[in-house]
Write an enzyme that holds these catalytic residues in place. Sequence first.
Site, PDB file in Angstrom:
ATOM      1  N   ASN A   9       0.875  -1.179   0.000  1.00 34.18           N
ATOM      2  CA  ASN A   9       0.000   0.000   0.000  1.00 34.18           C
ATOM      3  C   ASN A   9       0.908   1.224   0.000  1.00 34.18           C
ATOM      4  O   ASN A   9       1.485   1.554   1.036  1.00 34.18           O
ATOM      5  CB  ASN A   9      -0.886  -0.029   1.254  1.00 34.18           C
ATOM      6  N   LYS A  11       0.133   4.283  -0.309  1.00 38.76           N
ATOM      7  CA  LYS A  11      -0.508   5.489   0.241  1.00 38.76           C
ATOM      8  C   LYS A  11      -0.216   6.692  -0.679  1.00 38.76           C
ATOM      9  O   LYS A  11      -0.134   6.523  -1.887  1.00 38.76           O
ATOM     10  CB  LYS A  11      -0.031   5.747   1.678  1.00 38.76           C
ATOM     11  N   HIS A  93      -9.479   0.884   4.908  1.00 40.22           N
ATOM     12  CA  HIS A  93      -8.195   1.093   5.599  1.00 40.22           C
ATOM     13  C   HIS A  93      -8.432   2.030   6.787  1.00 40.22           C
ATOM     14  O   HIS A  93      -9.267   2.933   6.716  1.00 40.22           O
ATOM     15  CB  HIS A  93      -7.175   1.695   4.628  1.00 40.22           C
ATOM     16  N   GLU A  95      -6.924   4.493   7.830  1.00 44.21           N
ATOM     17  CA  GLU A  95      -6.800   5.930   7.516  1.00 44.21           C
ATOM     18  C   GLU A  95      -8.072   6.455   6.852  1.00 44.21           C
ATOM     19  O   GLU A  95      -8.447   7.605   7.052  1.00 44.21           O
ATOM     20  CB  GLU A  95      -5.551   6.163   6.646  1.00 44.21           C
ATOM     21  N   GLU A 165      -5.430  -5.273  10.463  1.00 44.18           N
ATOM     22  CA  GLU A 165      -4.413  -4.248  10.679  1.00 44.18           C
ATOM     23  C   GLU A 165      -4.690  -3.527  11.998  1.00 44.18           C
ATOM     24  O   GLU A 165      -5.501  -2.585  12.034  1.00 44.18           O
ATOM     25  CB  GLU A 165      -4.450  -3.229   9.544  1.00 44.18           C
ATOM     26  N   GLY A 171       2.384   1.988  10.687  1.00 45.18           N
ATOM     27  CA  GLY A 171       3.315   3.104  10.543  1.00 45.18           C
ATOM     28  C   GLY A 171       3.998   3.500  11.836  1.00 45.18           C
ATOM     29  O   GLY A 171       4.594   4.579  11.924  1.00 45.18           O
ATOM     30  N   SER A 210       3.441  -2.479  10.296  1.00 38.81           N
ATOM     31  CA  SER A 210       4.898  -2.506  10.426  1.00 38.81           C
ATOM     32  C   SER A 210       5.517  -3.856  10.031  1.00 38.81           C
ATOM     33  O   SER A 210       6.459  -4.326  10.675  1.00 38.81           O
ATOM     34  CB  SER A 210       5.315  -2.088  11.837  1.00 38.81           C
ATOM     35  N   GLY A 231       2.802  -1.161   4.269  1.00 40.17           N
ATOM     36  CA  GLY A 231       2.922   0.250   3.916  1.00 40.17           C
ATOM     37  C   GLY A 231       4.380   0.612   3.684  1.00 40.17           C
ATOM     38  O   GLY A 231       4.947   0.375   2.620  1.00 40.17           O
ATOM     39  N   GLY A 232       5.017   1.146   4.719  1.00 44.55           N
ATOM     40  CA  GLY A 232       6.382   1.693   4.622  1.00 44.55           C
ATOM     41  C   GLY A 232       7.374   0.800   3.891  1.00 44.55           C
ATOM     42  O   GLY A 232       8.076   1.266   2.975  1.00 44.55           O
TER      43      GLY A 232
HETATM   44  C1  PEP Z   1      -0.689   0.018   5.943  1.00 44.89           C
HETATM   45  O1  PEP Z   1      -0.648   1.135   5.483  1.00 44.89           O
HETATM   46  O2  PEP Z   1      -1.654  -0.697   5.655  1.00 44.89           O
HETATM   47  C2  PEP Z   1       0.394  -0.428   6.806  1.00 44.89           C
HETATM   48  C3  PEP Z   1       0.278  -1.587   7.385  1.00 44.89           C
HETATM   49  O3  PEP Z   1       1.481   0.408   6.963  1.00 44.89           O
HETATM   50  P1  PEP Z   1       2.913   0.041   7.646  1.00 44.89           P
HETATM   51  O4  PEP Z   1       3.370  -1.251   7.021  1.00 44.89           O
HETATM   52  O5  PEP Z   1       3.796   1.188   7.288  1.00 44.89           O
HETATM   53  O6  PEP Z   1       2.679  -0.103   9.104  1.00 44.89           O
END
Ligand code: PEP
Length: 248
Positions: A9, A11, A93, A95, A165, A171, A210, A231-232
Amino acid sequence: MAKSYIVGNWKMNQNRHELNEFFGELEKEALEGGNFWIAPQFIHIQSCIEKTNKVPLKIGAQNCSNNDSGAFTGEVSPKSLKDLETSFVILGHSERRSIFAESDELINSKVQKVLEHKLTPILCIGETLEQREANQTMDVVLGQLSSGLKGIELDSEDSIIVAYEPVWAIGTGKTASPEQAEEVHSHIRQKLKELYPELGEQISILYGGSVKPSNIKDLLEKPNINGGLVGGASLKAQDFIALCKATI
Ligand code: PEP
């Protein structure tokens, strides 16, 4: 057995130059034999899809409208996503739930719409730290799951993916331990089996929060963790490659 996935993802990250570099690095790798998906920003979906002639990735969206067309300024139609040959849509999600106030009802109508167009919804669910500390994790997570899937019929186990999640792990660098994640995933599996007796065992449940190359293997060892929504770490080609390789 449920299939394994690594879904990136991105973002609101990765400009044109950065994504060209990312795909350039992926082209040098042998990544056959898995399910590797990326959700860039809407404006980059088409150029990413064009690059999939050289890398075995599927490209999806991070959100979409619950309408096909009309006076909805700024929205993106699931029908247009299908027309572009987008493969999947991330829905619900945290967010979207917290920053854009998306309700369970709205998310449910998006799941319905996305399925109508034969795109795969990735339904995200998860509790906040406050809810975990108040022992509400299962109620929140299973409540979001039931609401998101209300009235939804599935053709096959691949029609939908669920992503657990925990909001406190997104994040933040704080990953749920494999045991903490598996505890929730096994309850999600149970609920999926109640809702879809024929398919529930095979629906993939991804963990997100993460995820990185150093923790993916331990997470994947758990029976109900079928991959990661990342994500990251999905922004860095070498990390993404390492995550994909862990699932092959
Ligand atoms: C996400 O955006 O769905 C996510 C899990 O981000 P991260 O891996 O950065 O925690």
